[in-house]
Design a protein around this motif. Structure first.
Motif, PDB file in Angstrom:
ATOM      1  N   THR A 269       0.713  -1.293  -0.094  1.00  0.00           N
ATOM      2  CA  THR A 269      -0.001   0.030  -0.051  1.00  0.00           C
ATOM      3  C   THR A 269       0.859   1.260   0.146  1.00  0.00           C
ATOM      4  O   THR A 269       0.195   2.462  -0.013  1.00  0.00           O
ATOM      5  CB  THR A 269      -0.833   0.251   1.242  1.00  0.00           C
ATOM      6  OG1 THR A 269      -0.064   0.039   2.702  1.00  0.00           O
ATOM      7  CG2 THR A 269      -1.716  -1.020   1.226  1.00  0.00           C
ATOM      8  N   LEU A 270       2.122   1.229  -0.040  1.00  0.00           N
ATOM      9  CA  LEU A 270       3.040   2.261  -0.026  1.00  0.00           C
ATOM     10  C   LEU A 270       4.241   2.061  -1.001  1.00  0.00           C
ATOM     11  O   LEU A 270       4.583   0.931  -1.145  1.00  0.00           O
ATOM     12  CB  LEU A 270       3.511   2.539   1.419  1.00  0.00           C
ATOM     13  CG  LEU A 270       2.620   3.102   2.284  1.00  0.00           C
ATOM     14  CD1 LEU A 270       3.042   3.211   3.824  1.00  0.00           C
ATOM     15  CD2 LEU A 270       2.084   4.459   2.063  1.00  0.00           C
TER      16      LEU A 270
ATOM     17  N   TYR B  98       3.749  15.191   6.454  1.00  0.00           N
ATOM     18  CA  TYR B  98       2.467  14.115   5.876  1.00  0.00           C
ATOM     19  C   TYR B  98       1.332  14.456   5.135  1.00  0.00           C
ATOM     20  O   TYR B  98       0.853  15.792   5.651  1.00  0.00           O
ATOM     21  CB  TYR B  98       2.127  13.128   7.066  1.00  0.00           C
ATOM     22  CG  TYR B  98       3.160  12.136   7.505  1.00  0.00           C
ATOM     23  CD1 TYR B  98       3.459  11.188   6.816  1.00  0.00           C
ATOM     24  CD2 TYR B  98       3.971  12.630   8.508  1.00  0.00           C
ATOM     25  CE1 TYR B  98       4.504  10.168   7.363  1.00  0.00           C
ATOM     26  CE2 TYR B  98       4.834  11.801   9.136  1.00  0.00           C
ATOM     27  CZ  TYR B  98       5.035  10.361   8.546  1.00  0.00           C
ATOM     28  OH  TYR B  98       6.086   9.696   8.828  1.00  0.00           O
TER      29      TYR B  98
ATOM     30  N   SER C 242      -2.257  13.596   4.079  1.00  0.00           N
ATOM     31  CA  SER C 242      -3.373  12.460   4.185  1.00  0.00           C
ATOM     32  C   SER C 242      -4.660  12.568   3.452  1.00  0.00           C
ATOM     33  O   SER C 242      -5.140  13.805   3.046  1.00  0.00           O
ATOM     34  CB  SER C 242      -3.701  12.388   5.790  1.00  0.00           C
ATOM     35  OG  SER C 242      -2.675  11.940   6.454  1.00  0.00           O
ATOM     36  N   CYS C 243      -5.349  11.461   2.949  1.00  0.00           N
ATOM     37  CA  CYS C 243      -6.425  11.488   2.039  1.00  0.00           C
ATOM     38  C   CYS C 243      -7.752  11.920   2.842  1.00  0.00           C
ATOM     39  O   CYS C 243      -8.075  11.364   3.967  1.00  0.00           O
ATOM     40  CB  CYS C 243      -6.574  10.264   1.441  1.00  0.00           C
ATOM     41  SG  CYS C 243      -8.074  10.310   0.077  1.00  0.00           S
TER      42      CYS C 243
ATOM     43  N   ARG D 266       4.585   7.647  -1.353  1.00  0.00           N
ATOM     44  CA  ARG D 266       3.374   7.772  -1.794  1.00  0.00           C
ATOM     45  C   ARG D 266       2.305   6.554  -1.601  1.00  0.00           C
ATOM     46  O   ARG D 266       2.911   5.547  -1.240  1.00  0.00           O
ATOM     47  CB  ARG D 266       3.306   8.060  -3.449  1.00  0.00           C
ATOM     48  CG  ARG D 266       4.426   6.964  -3.983  1.00  0.00           C
ATOM     49  CD  ARG D 266       4.047   6.974  -5.725  1.00  0.00           C
ATOM     50  NE  ARG D 266       2.764   6.126  -5.814  1.00  0.00           N
ATOM     51  CZ  ARG D 266       2.231   5.861  -7.086  1.00  0.00           C
ATOM     52  NH1 ARG D 266       2.939   6.410  -7.901  1.00  0.00           N
ATOM     53  NH2 ARG D 266       1.236   5.213  -6.887  1.00  0.00           N
ATOM     54  N   HIS D 267       1.192   6.768  -1.962  1.00  0.00           N
ATOM     55  CA  HIS D 267       0.154   5.650  -1.633  1.00  0.00           C
ATOM     56  C   HIS D 267       0.418   4.558  -2.800  1.00  0.00           C
ATOM     57  O   HIS D 267       1.032   4.990  -3.942  1.00  0.00           O
ATOM     58  CB  HIS D 267      -1.284   6.263  -1.859  1.00  0.00           C
ATOM     59  CG  HIS D 267      -2.013   5.113  -1.600  1.00  0.00           C
ATOM     60  ND1 HIS D 267      -2.571   4.366  -0.625  1.00  0.00           N
ATOM     61  CD2 HIS D 267      -3.075   4.740  -2.700  1.00  0.00           C
ATOM     62  CE1 HIS D 267      -3.575   3.521  -1.119  1.00  0.00           C
ATOM     63  NE2 HIS D 267      -3.879   3.884  -2.324  1.00  0.00           N
ATOM     64  N   TYR D 268       0.107   3.544  -2.705  1.00  0.00           N
ATOM     65  CA  TYR D 268       0.193   2.403  -3.660  1.00  0.00           C
ATOM     66  C   TYR D 268      -1.018   1.540  -3.477  1.00  0.00           C
ATOM     67  O   TYR D 268      -1.167   1.156  -2.327  1.00  0.00           O
ATOM     68  CB  TYR D 268       1.499   1.835  -3.827  1.00  0.00           C
ATOM     69  CG  TYR D 268       1.780   1.109  -5.038  1.00  0.00           C
ATOM     70  CD1 TYR D 268       2.613   1.563  -5.903  1.00  0.00           C
ATOM     71  CD2 TYR D 268       1.369  -0.049  -5.323  1.00  0.00           C
ATOM     72  CE1 TYR D 268       2.947   0.905  -7.023  1.00  0.00           C
ATOM     73  CE2 TYR D 268       1.825  -0.898  -6.200  1.00  0.00           C
ATOM     74  CZ  TYR D 268       2.641  -0.371  -7.248  1.00  0.00           C
ATOM     75  OH  TYR D 268       2.823  -1.191  -8.319  1.00  0.00           O
TER      76      TYR D 268
ATOM     77  N   ILE E 175      -7.530   5.090  -3.536  1.00  0.00           N
ATOM     78  CA  ILE E 175      -7.224   5.480  -2.089  1.00  0.00           C
ATOM     79  C   ILE E 175      -8.333   5.677  -1.240  1.00  0.00           C
ATOM     80  O   ILE E 175      -9.494   6.073  -1.912  1.00  0.00           O
ATOM     81  CB  ILE E 175      -6.352   6.682  -2.085  1.00  0.00           C
ATOM     82  CG1 ILE E 175      -5.625   7.269  -0.851  1.00  0.00           C
ATOM     83  CG2 ILE E 175      -7.144   7.913  -2.970  1.00  0.00           C
ATOM     84  CD1 ILE E 175      -4.485   8.076  -1.198  1.00  0.00           C
TER      85      ILE E 175
ATOM     86  N   ASP F 145      -5.884   7.393   4.302  1.00  0.00           N
ATOM     87  CA  ASP F 145      -4.685   6.884   3.652  1.00  0.00           C
ATOM     88  C   ASP F 145      -3.665   7.917   3.346  1.00  0.00           C
ATOM     89  O   ASP F 145      -3.990   9.307   3.185  1.00  0.00           O
ATOM     90  CB  ASP F 145      -4.737   6.195   2.263  1.00  0.00           C
ATOM     91  CG  ASP F 145      -5.666   4.921   2.394  1.00  0.00           C
ATOM     92  OD1 ASP F 145      -5.797   4.274   3.732  1.00  0.00           O
ATOM     93  OD2 ASP F 145      -6.259   4.532   1.368  1.00  0.00           O
ATOM     94  N   ILE F 146      -2.225   7.657   3.530  1.00  0.00           N
ATOM     95  CA  ILE F 146      -1.252   8.600   3.408  1.00  0.00           C
ATOM     96  C   ILE F 146      -1.146   8.860   1.641  1.00  0.00           C
ATOM     97  O   ILE F 146      -1.249   7.993   0.771  1.00  0.00           O
ATOM     98  CB  ILE F 146       0.141   8.070   3.686  1.00  0.00           C
ATOM     99  CG1 ILE F 146       0.379   8.222   5.318  1.00  0.00           C
ATOM    100  CG2 ILE F 146       1.317   8.927   2.851  1.00  0.00           C
ATOM    101  CD1 ILE F 146       0.346   9.496   5.450  1.00  0.00           C
ATOM    102  N   VAL F 147      -1.234  10.106   1.118  1.00  0.00           N
ATOM    103  CA  VAL F 147      -1.127  10.601   0.027  1.00  0.00           C
ATOM    104  C   VAL F 147       0.368  10.806  -0.529  1.00  0.00           C
ATOM    105  O   VAL F 147       0.896  10.297  -1.431  1.00  0.00           O
ATOM    106  CB  VAL F 147      -2.049  11.837  -0.238  1.00  0.00           C
ATOM    107  CG1 VAL F 147      -1.597  12.418  -1.753  1.00  0.00           C
ATOM    108  CG2 VAL F 147      -3.567  11.643  -0.229  1.00  0.00           C
TER     109      VAL F 147
END
Length: 329
Positions: free
Chosen positions: A149-150, A258, A260-261, A310-312, A316, A320-322
């Motif tokens: 996921t990252l 950071y 975040s979404c 980044r997110h993966y 998303i 979640d972390i953008v």
């Protein structure tokens, strides 16, 4: 006092190379008197420092297991001064299932320290490492990547610590690992982390993030293998000097690093990992997927620096972390 049920099949004090298991009794539907057998290698030659090397603290991160299974198969005790404890797949149930957390109890090993000897499977693993592995360590290297996921630029990391002498030793070991990037990492939440457990015991601790996306590349595996050798040379366990190449030193001064979404959907990145970004610059947009015709949400850098994580993959969710942005120093 409750005794941890994990029993090692290796002798931590015996010279030579031993390949064995940390045997954790686990009764379940498929095996009433079964055990989880966590592979471990102990390499010892005389007196000297002890390094603990771990991979797959999260089970979907593969550079650590690849590099450490390889090291365990090749290491010659003649080349060692001291002791190396190698656990290629730290959270073994998660590693076998290819998931971040354990499929048995949902435990995130890197958020559950110091664990419990009478707890869940994951808590028992943490408790054993807290009292039987970290207690023997001088140097600790825990190899991470972004998992499924990252995704990150490849960096070695340590933390700002209250004890500045300990922090200095950690920084020196991080720089000896010599990833392309060296980061003073600001954790979102350090409670229950293996990192914190090792640091609170005064150990020299280094972690990494070497890629992501739920796989490993030839490049990131090469970084891991070279970094492990450098780390052991820095500790004085292997002979010779670390092979040092240029690295970019990075810092994370505060939470602005950071992003975040807040709007779930389909994420589109406008910059690549490793690129420089400016505060306020759009680094990603998120498209709503429930209907067409809606403008995407814009996500901006909160600080100027290097686009570090980044997110993966493409979809998303809220929270979640953008993006992760670190500042060159």
């Amino acid at each position: 006092m409750v005794i941890n049920p994990i029993s090692p099949t290796v002798d931590f004090d015996q010279d030579g190379v031993q390949h064995g298991f940390l045997k954790l009794p686990y009764s379940h539907d498929q095996s009433a008197w079964g055990s989880i057998m966590i592979p471990i290698t102990v390499v010892k030659n005389g007196t000297g420092p002890t390094a603990v090397l771990t991979g797959a603290n999260h089970g979907d991160e593969y550079e650590g297991p690849i590099a450490l299974y390889d090291l365990a198969a090749k290491i010659d005790p003649v080349d060692v001064s001291g002791r190396i404890i190698i656990v290629p797949a730290f959270n073994y149930p998660a590693f076998l299932s290819g998931t971040r957390t354990s499929p048995i109890d949902g435990g995130n090993l890197n958020r559950i320290f110091p664990g419990r000897p009478d707890g869940t499977v994951t808590q028992k693993i943490a408790d054993f490492f807290q009292h039987q592995i970290l207690s023997r360590a001088d140097y600790v290297l825990d190899i991470h990547s972004g998992g499924r996921t990252l995704e990150f630029i490849p960096f070695a990391a340590c933390h700002v610590l209250p004890d500045k002498r300990q922090e200095k030793r950690c920084v020196e070991a991080m720089r000896a690992f010599n990833a392309p990037y060296s980061l003073m990492l600001l954790e979102i939440d350090s409670v229950g982390m293996y990192d914190s457990a090792a640091e609170e015991l005064g150990r020299v601790f280094v972690s990494t993030e070497l890629g992501g996306g739920g796989s490993a590349s030839a490049t990131t595996i090469k970084i891991a293998k070279k970094g492990i050798e450098n780390f052991l040379k820095h500790a004085g366990i292997l002979a010779g000097d670390p092979l040092i190449e240029p690295t970019v030193n990075l810092d994370m001064p505060d939470d602005r690093c950071y992003v975040s979404c807040e709007t779930p959907g389909l994420i589109e990145y406008t910059v690549e990992l490793g690129e420089e970004v400016e505060e306020g610059q759009v680094v990603a947009v998120v498209h709503e997927v429930t209907r067409t015709g809606r403008p995407p949400a814009l996500y901006r850098a909160g600080i100027s620096g290097i686009f570090t994580g980044r997110h993966y993959p493409g979809m998303i969710n809220m929270g979640d972390i953008v993006a992760v942005i670190a500042v060159p120093v």
